[in-house]
Design an enzyme around this catalytic site. Structure first.
Site, short mmCIF file in Angstrom:
data_model
loop_
_atom_site.label_atom_id
_atom_site.label_comp_id
_atom_site.label_asym_id
_atom_site.label_seq_id
_atom_site.Cartn_x
_atom_site.Cartn_y
_atom_site.Cartn_z
N LYS A 185 9.82 90.53 20.26
CA LYS A 185 10.69 89.84 19.30
C LYS A 185 11.64 90.84 18.63
O LYS A 185 12.10 91.77 19.28
CB LYS A 185 9.86 89.05 18.28
CG LYS A 185 8.93 88.00 18.94
CD LYS A 185 8.39 87.02 17.95
CE LYS A 185 7.53 85.95 18.58
NZ LYS A 185 6.24 86.41 19.08
N GLU A 190 -11.13 101.88 28.39
CA GLU A 190 -11.90 101.02 27.47
C GLU A 190 -12.36 101.85 26.29
O GLU A 190 -12.81 102.99 26.46
CB GLU A 190 -13.13 100.46 28.19
CG GLU A 190 -12.87 99.20 28.97
CD GLU A 190 -14.15 98.62 29.54
OE1 GLU A 190 -15.23 99.18 29.31
OE2 GLU A 190 -14.06 97.61 30.24
N ARG A 223 6.14 93.47 25.40
CA ARG A 223 5.35 92.28 25.03
C ARG A 223 3.94 92.74 24.72
O ARG A 223 3.29 93.41 25.53
CB ARG A 223 5.33 91.28 26.18
CG ARG A 223 6.70 90.78 26.56
CD ARG A 223 6.56 89.59 27.45
NE ARG A 223 5.90 88.54 26.72
CZ ARG A 223 6.54 87.56 26.06
NH1 ARG A 223 7.84 87.52 26.06
NH2 ARG A 223 5.87 86.65 25.42
N THR A 226 3.48 90.57 16.85
CA THR A 226 3.82 90.93 18.22
C THR A 226 4.67 92.20 18.15
O THR A 226 5.28 92.49 17.12
CB THR A 226 4.63 89.82 18.92
OG1 THR A 226 5.73 89.45 18.08
CG2 THR A 226 3.77 88.60 19.17
N ASP A 260 0.40 86.19 9.79
CA ASP A 260 0.78 86.23 11.20
C ASP A 260 2.30 86.45 11.22
O ASP A 260 3.07 85.50 11.25
CB ASP A 260 0.38 84.94 11.91
CG ASP A 260 0.72 85.00 13.40
OD1 ASP A 260 1.26 86.04 13.84
OD2 ASP A 260 0.45 84.01 14.11
C1 LIG Z 1 3.70 83.20 14.55
C2 LIG Z 1 3.28 83.55 15.94
N1 LIG Z 1 2.01 83.87 16.18
C3 LIG Z 1 1.56 84.19 17.40
C4 LIG Z 1 2.42 84.20 18.48
C5 LIG Z 1 1.85 84.51 19.84
O1 LIG Z 1 2.38 85.58 20.50
P1 LIG Z 1 2.14 85.72 22.08
O2 LIG Z 1 3.06 84.76 22.74
O3 LIG Z 1 2.47 87.17 22.34
O4 LIG Z 1 0.71 85.41 22.35
C6 LIG Z 1 3.76 83.87 18.29
C7 LIG Z 1 4.70 83.85 19.44
O5 LIG Z 1 5.80 83.44 19.40
C8 LIG Z 1 4.20 83.54 16.99
O6 LIG Z 1 5.48 83.19 16.75
#
Ligand SMILES: Cc1ncc(COP(=O)(O)O)c(C=O)c1O
Length: 412
Positions: A234, A61, A240, A231, A205
């Site tokens: 991908k 932590e 992950r 992430t 994002d």
């Molecule tokens: C644009 C976007 N944001 C957030 C996420 C969330 O990722 P996770 O599934 O690791 O929580 C995804 C997952 O596909 C995504 O495509």
């Protein structure tokens, strides 16, 4: 040691043959069918090794040099390495690599910049926004007042004029750009300009394109967004997990939003695996990979269009394609089932005109397997043949098995 050997040779086979069988069967499924799910990829054996390492045992932590637990000396070194590699790879002033997932990263970004009840402008869910972009079933839709922008019904492209008008009318505290299904590059400079005009934060994002950004095959949100969430799986091909990039000015707020605000102990084995993946993504081989991912997606999209599917936006700039199979006499849901029977695994998606009948696919995994444009031309024809009912699914399944046999994800 191959992945199958790791499971076989491991105590797992002796101690828990039931679970070992499940894992080997999953390896077989992944190796003998085509993985076209846009969010998936094959991590390297080195990434898998880090995930299965003794750091899985470590509680850590806090942050390097300021932990709540003892014995974190080596965990600190591993996390610092991951952070430095992420900063270098993406040219960011600050990186937080502790987010457990993409959703956790977005939650932390909101926690760092917003207060409950604030207005946020993001791509609407029917147009490819993620659950964390305001779904009523998600914390985002419950805690914030989301306003959704859309895409042009004809072109499928983001309507930047609409984004600006909505921003002027609603004065959001943050503008979010990023999608689960948008196949084109996002104009981050345009979003920055809109956010600046109304005094909003810009949150990118970039879960989907971040691997392409790492390989120089897509524009980077880092110079434009206040906070970039992503992430590490991908296209980026890591474990992950999630990460957050930002400027030095927001570093402390972002770190405190991840821990202790939204998370507890960091998952050190995953952070070690992220470090491995960032190291891999900094190589010329990964740059070539990222460009091949896009070339493959473009070829696949063109092939599908030539077969009669309606490809959203007329093509792609990325790894991701969405398409309407209706002209072939089948909707997205039926199409997914028929293709699964043929060993072609992909998703349904909502299309810009609002019907739940599209197909979403990506080329990250098949490109990791070494497939190129020749295979994409073949794949477009096979896929369309199955959907038209001209290719019998068992025969197609055999052809897929033959192809994947030539391009194993984990050779040996
Ligand atoms: C644009 C976007 N944001 C957030 C996420 C969330 O990722 P996770 O599934 O690791 O929580 C995804 C997952 O596909 C995504 O495509």
């Amino acid at each position: 040691m191959t992945v199958a050997h790791a499971i076989e040779a491991d105590v797992l086979r002796r101690q828990d043959p039931q679970l070992a069988d499940i894992l080997l069967a999953e390896l077989d499924r992944q190796s003998t069918t085509l993985q076209l799910i846009a969010a998936e990829n094959f991590t390297s054996p080195a990434v898998l090794a880090a995930l299965g390492s003794p750091l899985a045992n470590k509680y850590a932590e806090g942050y390097p040099g300021a932990r709540y637990h003892g014995g974190c000396e080596l965990a600190d070194v591993a996390e610092r390495l991951a952070v430095e590699r992420a900063k270098l790879l993406f040219g960011a002033e600050h990186a937080n690599v502790q987010s457990h997932s993409g959703s956790s990263a977005v939650l932390a970004a909101y926690a760092a910049l917003l207060r409950p009840g604030d207005t946020v402008l993001a791509l609407g869910l029917p147009y490819g926004g993620h659950l964390t972009h305001g779904s009523p079933a998600n914390f985002s839709g419950r805690w914030f007042d989301f306003v959704g922008y859309g895409v042009d019904a004809e072109t499928g492209l983001i309507d930047y004029d609409q984004v600006r008008t909505l921003a002027r009318n609603h004065r959001p505290k943050a503008v979010v750009c990023g999608s689960i299904a948008y196949p084109r590059h996002i104009d981050y400079a345009h979003f920055r300009d809109i956010a600046d005009e109304v005094g909003a934060y810009l949150i990118a994002d970039a879960a989907h394109p971040m691997g392409l950004v790492a390989g120089g095959a897509a524009p980077s949100p880092v110079p434009y967004a206040d906070v970039v969430c992503a992430t590490t799986h991908k296209v980026l091909r890591g474990p992950r997990g999630g990460m957050i990039l930002c400027g030095a000015d927001l570093a402390e707020r972002v770190d405190r939003a991840v821990f202790p605000f939204t998370q507890g102990g960091a998952q050190m084995h995953t952070i070690a695996a992220k470090a491995v993946a960032f190291g891999e993504a900094a190589t010329p081989a990964f740059t070539a990979y990222a460009h091949q991912v896009v070339a493959n997606a473009r070829t696949l999209a063109a092939g599908l269009a030539a077969e009669g599917l309606v490809v959203t936006t007329g093509g792609t700039d990325t790894h991701l394609i969405t398409a309407d199979p209706a002209p072939l006499g089948v909707d997205g849901r039926d199409a997914r089932g028929r293709l699964a029977a043929a060993g072609i695994v992909l998703d349904c998606c909502v299309l810009p005109h609002g019907d739940d009948r599209g197909l979403r696919m990506g080329t990250a995994a098949v490109t990791t397997q070494g497939m190129g444009e020749e295979e994409m031309v073949w794949l477009a024809a096979l896929l369309a043949g199955v959907l038209r009912g001209e290719r019998e699914s068992q025969k197609a399944r055999e052809e897929v098995r033959e192809l994947t046999g030539r391009f194993p994800p984990y050779p040996g």
